[in-house]
Scaffold this motif. Sequence first.
Motif: not given
Length: 540
Positions: A219-226, A248-253
């Motif tokens: 969930t984190g990497i695709p959100a960050l990359q997008t 999503i990425w600020i929470v998941s990563l």
Amino acid sequence: METTVSGVEDNHPGYPLSLRVPLTLTAIGATLIETIDSTVVNVGLPKMMGGLDASVDEIAWVITAYSIGNVLMIPMTRFVSDRIGRKKYFTFSILLFTLFSYLCAASTSLMWVVVFRLLQGVTGAAFFATSQTLLIEAFPKEQIGLANALFAVGISLGPALGPVIGGYLVYHETWPWMFYINVPIGIVLTGMSWRFVPDSPYAIEKEETDFWGILLLLTGIPALQTFLEDGQRFDWFSSPLIRICFFIWIVSLPLFVIRQFFARHPLIDLRVLKNRSLSAGSIGLFLLGTVYFGTLFTVPLMGQSLLGWNPLLTGIVLLPGILGFAFTSMLVGGSMGKLPLFPILLLGVGMVELSLFQLSTISPLVSPNAFFWPLMFRGMGLACLFPPIMTLAMATLPRQMVASGAAIVSMMGQLGGAIGIAVLATLMQRDAQLHRSYLSANLVPSGMTLNERIDRLTAFLAGRGMSWAEARKAAVAMINQSLDGQSLMLTYGNLYVVVGTVALVLILLVFLFEKTPLSHPRRTQPDVLSPEIAGTPEGS
């Protein structure tokens, strides 16, 4: 097991030459086709838009999908390799990469091209960390620097050769050939991998699956990359999609990082970052990714948007600097263990700064030949940075941790490039608007200088057979075009200053690496460190 500061066993002789050569060709070949595919489609996007009936925003997903798949899978390479065996993982990754290349070429809709590009990125991710680990194993400990230099050539040649190959194929053939060309190469590399790639002697075969780590990463990497790839295109936080991706990425990563430090069997053993050299090397490769991909992004864009280059000419202009990088990398790699590395690193930063200064002062009226020395200095400077930093990053790791370390530094390099391009793209758009506004404010329509210039251009064009009304309209358009060109030139100059500032930070990292015989070959050092000491900062 005894471990030297070079990251391999003290008595590690490397593989026999009969195995080392084909294994090196396999590892570099796989890395090359993966990195070439990261840029080869850039020059073919206009043709793909026509063939797939796609808009500019839609066709951008052909690039974004590949990056998402790549960055997503790199951290998982060690885990998957250990579970199914390195030979099977590497071989089937090449085979599937080849298959997805063919399916990209055969697709007739944008949706399927994007799907297969995503799968290309997922399968191609195996080539980064695994290839570096294979090269480190293949060479004896006194030639680890050369092994890292060869790997650096592989990851750096691809992005530069991509526009040349893509430009040639698009010009002489059709866009699917950008993917068809991978098929025969992939078939050969698949056979070589199955024949020559050995399984890792350090695989953790009974490791439990870190399902929470995988979920947070997925969930984190695709959100960050997008968020990075499409933020500028959708005007950042004004878009609901970008806001969701950010959340999503600020929470998941962060949760993923916490999970990896406390999980019994983490997906990525982030505890290796306790090693000071690996931490410094990871930061260094993040910054190098920004410098390398940042200049690789701005130079072609400047050439095509401001200087009128076509895609093939753009690739040709970049090629001498990349060849200079390859040649210098071999010299630097061969000198490791014989010359101190820190002066080489300082020389590399100096050459990169010289290159960026020359690029920032280039006139919009210059010929492509004016880029030869700036890009040559850039290539030679980066060659003095990539192999030493990669070598020093892994230098004090115990052998069983090299795969985890290689996955981390590969991921950091890719993230540095993605973040660097996103930041530079944002700065470019905003700076261009600011410079345009400033220049426009200082060219007041009632001003005598501007009116005289318009009158002279109008008279000149009218003398060439145009009506006075048409000539005046054309004169205003020419001045407006000149204004746009000057704004872009000032903008690119500012971007090179930003990249140069990032490169300067690398000087500080030089002092964070642990002292080893590689960095100070004439200094007396213990020949052997225990795995416990070699893997912790306290051992420095």
